[in-house]
Design a protein around this motif. Structure first.
Motif, PDB file in Angstrom:
ATOM      1  N   ASP A 185      -3.237  10.472   2.073  1.00  0.00           N
ATOM      2  CA  ASP A 185      -3.108   8.774   1.371  1.00  0.00           C
ATOM      3  C   ASP A 185      -4.245   7.516   2.601  1.00  0.00           C
ATOM      4  O   ASP A 185      -3.171   6.842   3.444  1.00  0.00           O
ATOM      5  CB  ASP A 185      -1.864   8.371   1.045  1.00  0.00           C
ATOM      6  CG  ASP A 185      -1.705   6.343   0.273  1.00  0.00           C
ATOM      7  OD1 ASP A 185      -2.546   6.066   0.326  1.00  0.00           O
ATOM      8  OD2 ASP A 185      -0.939   6.800   0.381  1.00  0.00           O
ATOM      9  N   PRO A 186      -4.762   6.978   2.692  1.00  0.00           N
ATOM     10  CA  PRO A 186      -5.635   5.966   3.260  1.00  0.00           C
ATOM     11  C   PRO A 186      -5.142   4.582   3.253  1.00  0.00           C
ATOM     12  O   PRO A 186      -5.280   4.090   4.459  1.00  0.00           O
ATOM     13  CB  PRO A 186      -6.964   6.156   3.163  1.00  0.00           C
ATOM     14  CG  PRO A 186      -6.873   6.236   1.535  1.00  0.00           C
ATOM     15  CD  PRO A 186      -6.263   7.409   1.657  1.00  0.00           C
ATOM     16  N   ASP A 187      -4.632   4.459   2.333  1.00  0.00           N
ATOM     17  CA  ASP A 187      -3.453   3.189   1.677  1.00  0.00           C
ATOM     18  C   ASP A 187      -2.331   2.833   2.542  1.00  0.00           C
ATOM     19  O   ASP A 187      -2.112   2.162   2.918  1.00  0.00           O
ATOM     20  CB  ASP A 187      -3.795   2.507   0.450  1.00  0.00           C
ATOM     21  CG  ASP A 187      -4.573   2.638  -0.203  1.00  0.00           C
ATOM     22  OD1 ASP A 187      -5.372   2.103  -0.009  1.00  0.00           O
ATOM     23  OD2 ASP A 187      -4.669   3.107  -1.474  1.00  0.00           O
ATOM     24  N   ALA A 188      -2.510   3.724   3.322  1.00  0.00           N
ATOM     25  CA  ALA A 188      -0.354   4.081   3.865  1.00  0.00           C
ATOM     26  C   ALA A 188      -1.332   3.263   5.592  1.00  0.00           C
ATOM     27  O   ALA A 188      -0.161   3.631   6.555  1.00  0.00           O
ATOM     28  CB  ALA A 188       0.394   5.204   4.499  1.00  0.00           C
ATOM     29  N   VAL A 189      -2.322   3.683   6.099  1.00  0.00           N
ATOM     30  CA  VAL A 189      -2.552   3.348   7.254  1.00  0.00           C
ATOM     31  C   VAL A 189      -2.640   2.079   8.026  1.00  0.00           C
ATOM     32  O   VAL A 189      -2.206   0.851   6.611  1.00  0.00           O
ATOM     33  CB  VAL A 189      -4.134   3.740   7.575  1.00  0.00           C
ATOM     34  CG1 VAL A 189      -4.703   5.488   6.897  1.00  0.00           C
ATOM     35  CG2 VAL A 189      -5.394   2.782   7.158  1.00  0.00           C
ATOM     36  N   GLY A 190      -2.354   1.989   9.234  1.00  0.00           N
ATOM     37  CA  GLY A 190      -1.849   0.151   9.146  1.00  0.00           C
ATOM     38  C   GLY A 190      -0.295  -0.010  10.671  1.00  0.00           C
ATOM     39  O   GLY A 190      -0.209   2.120  11.263  1.00  0.00           O
ATOM     40  N   PRO A 191      -0.227  -0.302  11.676  1.00  0.00           N
ATOM     41  CA  PRO A 191       0.800  -0.338  12.617  1.00  0.00           C
ATOM     42  C   PRO A 191       1.562   0.734  12.315  1.00  0.00           C
ATOM     43  O   PRO A 191       2.572  -0.145  11.416  1.00  0.00           O
ATOM     44  CB  PRO A 191       0.966  -1.201  13.369  1.00  0.00           C
ATOM     45  CG  PRO A 191      -0.083  -2.938  12.203  1.00  0.00           C
ATOM     46  CD  PRO A 191      -1.022  -1.792  11.521  1.00  0.00           C
TER      47      PRO A 191
END
Length: 405
Positions: free
Chosen positions: A165-171
């Motif tokens: 899921d690319p929308d989950a990426v982040g700090p």
């Protein structure tokens, strides 16, 4: 499973029959196979396997919620036609070191994890250490979503195709808060250990480094009919700048490389209108790096003026010096020196690593294993079986000293 059997099992994955090098690029079939191998190794040891929001794999022994965990590992992806050791040596050695601890009947007092960071090399999307940068908050979701490979495929599309899921990426500060120390074992990308005669070393720091784009703009013309005196050929200025980079680096005890070039119109019988070259330069400290790059730019402008060439210089990326945690580094030296009697030199490196990215958030350290040729990012990259085993034992000693106290 022994180090040798694990190594043999992973060795064919993503290997090119044409070059003998590896093409384990992020979110490709080869990457999927490497990830499956990692999960299999975790499950075989009864470790809890998980994939975080940024696609990094973790194998946990103990409860991560307890915090103050000791983590080791590296990455499994490669540069184009890279060697077998850069990255995978650290992951395979991590599992082998855990096996060694269990053979010693070592009793852990802190959670232990092995990690495979995703897209460390940046071979597909042009940015190194994507997985660890996202985790540490040094790359935003928006920035990650703008990354595109050479075929125009965006990072989100590639992740979705691989089932993530690319929308989950982040700090991921909560995950980093669980970690008390991260130790990355890596093949040395140089010959310092070969010259000193030591199988294992400890990293002191990562040199400051950056990339600069030099655009030399001249005038396209016919290669057969244009007099030499009438030419505005940017290739001449570029070539002279390449030589200047070598001279400046030698004078400063640094390194400088023009390793990528684009030419327009790129015809055999045409004088170029544009030569675009990318400079990679690294030095032991910021002063030396500034001296080298400043000297190269000064020479480039002088040569450009002499040939009637316009020049633009753009700094595309820069990473300041990364000092590994001194207390953790000294603890590794104590464990390997005082407790085992090994001679373990402390040396700097000009290569970037996930440990360097994470150093701003958690205590990190690195171990290097001797590379007799000093060659890296090439199929010629190597390490002897004895030195690999020495690296496993050194890592096991470190993990025991940190996680069993």
């Amino acid at each position: 499973m022994s180090f040798h059997s694990m190594w043999a099992e992973l060795l064919p994955v993503g290997r090119s029959s044409a070059s003998g090098g590896y093409r384990r690029f992020a979110w490709t079939d080869a990457d999927t196979d490497c990830r499956a191998w990692f999960e299999d190794q975790a499950r075989a040891r009864g470790l809890a396997h998980e994939v975080d929001r940024n696609g990094n794999q973790w194998a946990w022994l103990g409860d991560p919620a307890e915090g103050d965990a000791v983590v080791t590992g590296s990455h499994l992806d490669s540069v184009p036609d890279g060697g077998a050791f850069d990255g995978p040596l650290g992951v395979v050695s991590a599992f082998a070191a855990l096996d060694e601890l269990r053979a010693r009947d070592a009793r852990l007092t802190r959670p232990l994890a092995i990690v495979n960071f995703g897209d460390e090399e940046g071979a597909r999307f042009g940015l190194a250490c994507v997985g660890s940068r996202l985790t540490a908050g040094q790359l935003t979701r928006e920035q990650a979503h703008r990354l595109t490979d050479g075929d125009g495929v965006t990072l989100p599309r590639a992740m979705e195709a691989a089932g993530y899921d690319p929308d989950a990426v982040g700090p991921d500060p909560e995950r980093l808060a669980r970690i008390g120390a991260f130790v990355e074992l890596h093949v040395e990308q140089g010959r310092a250990l070969d010259l000193s005669g030591d199988p294992v070393g400890i990293a002191s720091a990562i040199w400051p480094h950056g990339r600069w784009r030099f655009d030399f703009r001249g005038e396209a013309n016919h290669a057969g009919t244009t007099r030499l005196a009438d030419r505005r050929d940017p290739m001449l200025s570029y070539a002279e700048t390449v030589l200047a980079a070598r001279r400046e680096a030698e004078l400063a005890g640094a390194v400088a490389t023009f390793g990528k070039i684009a030419v327009e119109p790129n015809g055999v019988n045409a004088i170029p209108s544009l030569v675009r070259g990318w400079l990679d330069s690294r030095a032991e400290d910021q002063t030396r790096l500034d001296t080298v790059v400043g000297g190269i730019e000064k020479a480039a402008r002088s040569h450009a003026d002499a040939h009637g060439i316009d020049l633009d210089v753009v700094r595309e990326s820069f990473t300041p010096v990364v000092e590994f945690d001194h207390a953790l580094r000294d603890e590794l030296a104590r464990i390997l020196g005082t407790d085992t009697g090994l001679t373990v030199p402390v040396l700097g490196t000009g290569a970037g690593h996930d440990a360097g990215i994470l150093s701003g958030s958690i205590p990190t350290a690195m171990l290097f294993v001797r590379n007799p040729t000093g060659v890296s990012h090439s199929p010629a990259e190597s390490a002897s079986e004895d030195d690999c085993v020495a690296g496993v034992l050194a890592l096991a000693d470190v993990l025991e000293g940190l996680a069993c106290r």
